[in-house]
Design an enzyme around this catalytic site. Structure first.
Site, PDB file in Angstrom:
ATOM      1  N   LYS A 170      35.238  26.555  41.986  1.00 21.27           N
ATOM      2  CA  LYS A 170      36.199  25.328  42.111  1.00 21.27           C
ATOM      3  C   LYS A 170      37.099  26.240  41.243  1.00 21.27           C
ATOM      4  O   LYS A 170      36.953  27.281  40.655  1.00 21.27           O
ATOM      5  CB  LYS A 170      35.578  25.005  40.151  1.00 21.27           C
ATOM      6  CG  LYS A 170      36.622  24.174  39.936  1.00 21.27           C
ATOM      7  CD  LYS A 170      36.496  23.724  38.189  1.00 21.27           C
ATOM      8  CE  LYS A 170      36.165  24.826  37.610  1.00 21.27           C
ATOM      9  NZ  LYS A 170      38.216  24.903  37.415  1.00 21.27           N
ATOM     10  N   GLU A 243      32.720  38.314  35.332  1.00 25.07           N
ATOM     11  CA  GLU A 243      33.840  38.838  35.322  1.00 25.07           C
ATOM     12  C   GLU A 243      34.795  38.716  34.240  1.00 25.07           C
ATOM     13  O   GLU A 243      35.925  37.428  34.505  1.00 25.07           O
ATOM     14  CB  GLU A 243      34.552  39.182  36.688  1.00 25.07           C
ATOM     15  CG  GLU A 243      33.496  40.379  37.247  1.00 25.07           C
ATOM     16  CD  GLU A 243      32.815  41.319  37.689  1.00 25.07           C
ATOM     17  OE1 GLU A 243      33.280  41.527  36.652  1.00 25.07           O
ATOM     18  OE2 GLU A 243      31.631  41.621  37.892  1.00 25.07           O
ATOM     19  N   CYS A 277      42.908  42.334  36.047  1.00 23.72           N
ATOM     20  CA  CYS A 277      42.049  42.427  34.891  1.00 23.72           C
ATOM     21  C   CYS A 277      41.908  43.971  34.860  1.00 23.72           C
ATOM     22  O   CYS A 277      42.027  43.738  33.024  1.00 23.72           O
ATOM     23  CB  CYS A 277      40.815  42.132  35.324  1.00 23.72           C
ATOM     24  SG  CYS A 277      40.363  42.632  36.562  1.00 23.72           S
ATOM     25  N   GLU A 373      44.700  41.335  25.297  1.00 22.33           N
ATOM     26  CA  GLU A 373      45.114  40.770  26.786  1.00 22.33           C
ATOM     27  C   GLU A 373      46.233  40.471  26.518  1.00 22.33           C
ATOM     28  O   GLU A 373      46.766  39.079  26.871  1.00 22.33           O
ATOM     29  CB  GLU A 373      43.708  40.855  27.059  1.00 22.33           C
ATOM     30  CG  GLU A 373      44.146  41.051  28.894  1.00 22.33           C
ATOM     31  CD  GLU A 373      42.761  39.701  29.607  1.00 22.33           C
ATOM     32  OE1 GLU A 373      42.423  39.065  29.431  1.00 22.33           O
ATOM     33  OE2 GLU A 373      42.901  40.429  30.799  1.00 22.33           O
TER      34      GLU A 373
HETATM   35  P1  NAD Z   1      40.053  30.953  32.529  1.00 22.34           P
HETATM   36  O1  NAD Z   1      38.876  31.424  31.619  1.00 22.34           O
HETATM   37  O2  NAD Z   1      41.239  30.280  31.748  1.00 22.34           O
HETATM   38  O3  NAD Z   1      39.923  30.046  33.614  1.00 22.34           O
HETATM   39  C1  NAD Z   1      39.430  30.393  34.313  1.00 22.34           C
HETATM   40  C2  NAD Z   1      38.533  29.601  35.430  1.00 22.34           C
HETATM   41  O4  NAD Z   1      37.256  29.002  34.346  1.00 22.34           O
HETATM   42  C3  NAD Z   1      38.917  28.279  35.506  1.00 22.34           C
HETATM   43  O5  NAD Z   1      38.936  28.288  36.730  1.00 22.34           O
HETATM   44  C4  NAD Z   1      38.478  27.427  34.176  1.00 22.34           C
HETATM   45  O6  NAD Z   1      38.679  26.194  35.402  1.00 22.34           O
HETATM   46  C5  NAD Z   1      37.126  27.426  34.548  1.00 22.34           C
HETATM   47  N1  NAD Z   1      36.936  27.111  33.193  1.00 22.34           N
HETATM   48  C6  NAD Z   1      37.619  26.482  32.382  1.00 22.34           C
HETATM   49  N2  NAD Z   1      37.291  26.349  31.612  1.00 22.34           N
HETATM   50  C7  NAD Z   1      35.671  25.925  31.809  1.00 22.34           C
HETATM   51  C8  NAD Z   1      34.589  25.445  31.298  1.00 22.34           C
HETATM   52  N3  NAD Z   1      33.848  25.287  29.980  1.00 22.34           N
HETATM   53  N4  NAD Z   1      33.409  26.104  31.919  1.00 22.34           N
HETATM   54  C9  NAD Z   1      33.313  26.624  32.855  1.00 22.34           C
HETATM   55  N5  NAD Z   1      34.165  27.008  33.789  1.00 22.34           N
HETATM   56  C10 NAD Z   1      35.610  27.002  33.096  1.00 22.34           C
HETATM   57  O7  NAD Z   1      40.898  32.228  32.521  1.00 22.34           O
HETATM   58  P2  NAD Z   1      42.596  32.321  33.635  1.00 22.34           P
HETATM   59  O8  NAD Z   1      43.411  32.120  32.574  1.00 22.34           O
HETATM   60  O9  NAD Z   1      42.293  31.133  34.946  1.00 22.34           O
HETATM   61  O10 NAD Z   1      42.551  33.442  34.507  1.00 22.34           O
HETATM   62  C11 NAD Z   1      43.075  35.076  33.741  1.00 22.34           C
HETATM   63  C12 NAD Z   1      41.353  35.877  33.168  1.00 22.34           C
HETATM   64  O11 NAD Z   1      40.930  35.921  33.789  1.00 22.34           O
HETATM   65  C13 NAD Z   1      42.179  37.365  32.124  1.00 22.34           C
HETATM   66  O12 NAD Z   1      41.769  37.539  31.141  1.00 22.34           O
HETATM   67  C14 NAD Z   1      41.994  38.125  33.381  1.00 22.34           C
HETATM   68  O13 NAD Z   1      41.276  39.129  32.432  1.00 22.34           O
HETATM   69  C15 NAD Z   1      40.177  37.483  33.108  1.00 22.34           C
HETATM   70  N6  NAD Z   1      40.022  38.194  35.045  1.00 22.34           N
HETATM   71  C16 NAD Z   1      38.871  39.367  34.811  1.00 22.34           C
HETATM   72  C17 NAD Z   1      38.838  39.555  35.951  1.00 22.34           C
HETATM   73  C18 NAD Z   1      37.157  40.571  36.224  1.00 22.34           C
HETATM   74  O14 NAD Z   1      36.592  41.005  37.535  1.00 22.34           O
HETATM   75  N7  NAD Z   1      37.013  40.665  35.055  1.00 22.34           N
HETATM   76  C19 NAD Z   1      39.192  39.122  37.140  1.00 22.34           C
HETATM   77  C20 NAD Z   1      40.041  38.494  37.325  1.00 22.34           C
HETATM   78  C21 NAD Z   1      40.547  37.973  36.164  1.00 22.34           C
END
Ligand code: NAD
Length: 473
Positions: A170, A243, A277, A373
């Site tokens: 997803k 992650e 990230c 962040e």
């Molecule tokens: P987000 O948490 O808003 O969304 C990530 C995913 O989770 C999306 O596909 C979203 O639809 C889904 N989602 C939303 N609610 C959910 C739920 N209740 N249960 C399961 N899935 C759900 O993150 P974002 O804003 O898309 O991404 C940015 C964040 O990702 C930043 O904090 C960044 O640091 C982090 N990130 C971490 C890494 C790493 O490797 N540590 C890499 C890239 C990004």
């Protein structure tokens, strides 16, 4: 975009059962494509298809599974430019960086195609053999964010599939199209049901992670959502890899030329418009070189070409979505109250979500821009006097993802790096993520490992067989 994208469920490319939704180009702020929206019934079908495909896929010879990963890489390589162009349109990053992400995808697929989770003999002594076998888990739910939609998918798909698991992906609602284009290509290579893709507008994630037939959740996204995912996994003690977010510090040591190191730190903060990230999210600089360093970073920021990523020469594209754009603007406004903005500071007066690289100096450690962040092209630069003091300040964070240390004396810089409590610390380099090297977050930046041999094992269950000859009484 004229083409109508499809979901991939059980080997078939299908329309969204719940209709479709707009995908916005962040460089214009306008919809340019429609994404099929999966119904709850399609989510169930996708999981059922992945479950049904699992036994045969797990029983397939690992070399055959690896070869199919190789075919995926070849097929992707033949269409890299097309993928990169779509990636720029939906994500915003400059074309060169989008090409870089696509080339990274090939590297990940090829790095994992030959990896095997082979049995390991733990003891072979006096007739007692103890062997650790590794068996696949079943259906993996992969959930990806919007900053690197393709490479973060590959980092999950390659180890999951080569070890014999099946997958339901997803993607993030604002960047689903490259995943769907990949699904098209995968539907011609992988057996039906091994890889499925469903899309949503943020309402299906919880149902997918809570689904009783999902054995493992591989999640990349924010810490806030990661906590919900972990709670949902607890109900059935599912395997989970998280992650999550980071607030990486860059610590500059006092034996470097401020100008030379300023460029590296700036680049580490601004790649992908800071939406990484492990981007540099706060820089700590010795007091005696603070002014020179700030001046040079501000100069580089003023030089940046902030524009539509599809235009040649653009160095910084837009922020990926309206919500994140608003958040970055809010953090910049707050920073103006407590520090001094020396470059940028105002969104561009045009359509799309453009914030020029913004540099802020003289902020206190408790400013929001330092503690939170930012995930955007905004860098706070902080002054320090003493190395122990700066290590403590860098570590004073709920996050623990990455970090960088910069110094001429490599031994000294390495000693400092050892004291930073994050999953990875790079010395004199940034963003050196490599599929052969494990990557993980400490503290609230994550749980479990992605990449490397440890990352491969995360998609398996360790299974000990401990045998001795039968002893007659
Ligand atoms: P987000 O948490 O808003 O969304 C990530 C995913 O989770 C999306 O596909 C979203 O639809 C889904 N989602 C939303 N609610 C959910 C739920 N209740 N249960 C399961 N899935 C759900 O993150 P974002 O804003 O898309 O991404 C940015 C964040 O990702 C930043 O904090 C960044 O640091 C982090 N990130 C971490 C890494 C790493 O490797 N540590 C890499 C890239 C990004």
């Amino acid at each position: 975009m004229d083409k109508q994208m499809k979901l991939l469920v059980g080997g078939s490319l299908v329309d969204g059962g719940a209709g479709s939704f707009d995908v916005v180009n962040p460089a214009t702020g306008k919809a340019f494509a429609q994404c099929p929206k999966a119904s709850e019934a399609q989510l169930d079908e996708a999981v059922a298809a992945a479950k049904a495909a699992f036994p045969a896929w797990a029983a397939t010879d690992a070399d055959e599974r690896g070869a199919l990963l190789g075919r995926l890489a070849d097929a992707l390589e033949a269409r890299t430019a097309e993928f990169a162009s779509l990636l720029t349109m939906e994500q915003g990053k400059p074309t060169r960086q989008a090409m870089g992400e696509m080339i990274g995808c090939l590297f990940v697929l090829r790095a994992f195609m030959d990896k095997r989770a082979d049995p390991v003999t733990l003891r072979d002594k006096n007739g007692n053999t103890v062997t650790e076998h590794r068996t696949p888990l079943g259906v993996v739910a992969a959930i990806t964010p919007w900053n690197f939609p393709m490479i973060l998918l590959m980092q999950k798909l390659a180890p999951a599939l080569v070890t014999g698991n099946t997958m339901v992906l997803k993607p993030a609602p604002t960047t689903p199209l490259t995943s769907l284009l990949f699904a098209e290509l995968a539907s011609e290579i992988l057996p039906a049901g091994v890889f499925n893709v469903i899309c949503d507008e943020n309402e299906l994630g919880a149902k997918l992670t809570g689904h009783p037939d999902v054995a493992k959740i591989a999640f990349t996204g924010s810490t806030a959502t990661g906590k919900k995912v972990m709670a949902s996994a607890a109900a059935m003690v599912k395997r989970v890899t998280l992650e999550l977010g980071g607030n990486d510090a860059a610590i500059v040591l006092d034996d470097l030329d401020p100008k030379a190191v300023a460029r590296k730190v700036y680049e580490g903060a601004m790649a992908n418009a800071g939406q990484i990230c492990v981007a540099v999210k706060r820089a700590y600089v010795p007091a005696n070189m603070y002014d020179a360093f700030c001046e040079e970073v501000a100069r580089l920021a003023e030089e940046a070409i902030v524009d539509d990523g599809s235009k040649q020469g653009t160095t910084i594209g837009p922020i990926q979505n309206r919500q994140q754009f608003d958040r970055v603007k809010e953090l910049v406004e707050d920073a103006k109250l407590h520090g001094k903005v020396i470059a940028g500071g105002e969104p561009l007066d045009r359509d799309g979500y453009f914030m020029p690289p913004t540099i802020v100096r003289d902020l206190p450690d408790d400013a929001r821009l330092v503690r939170e962040e930012q995930f955007g092209p905004v860098l706070p630069i902080l002054k320090y006097d003493d190395i122990d003091e700066v290590i403590a300040r860098a570590n004073a964070s709920e996050y623990g993802l990455g970090g960088t240390v910069w110094g001429k004396d490599l031994d000294r810089a390495t000693e400092v790096a050892k004291k930073i409590d994050t999953g990875t610390v790079w010395v004199n380099q940034y963003l050196a993520i490599d599929p052969r090297i494990p990557f993980r977050g400490s503290k609230q930046s994550g749980l479990g490992t992605e990449l490397g041999d440890d990352g491969l094992k995360e998609y398996t269950q360790a299974h000990i067989v401990n045998a001795v000859p039968f002893a007659e009484a």
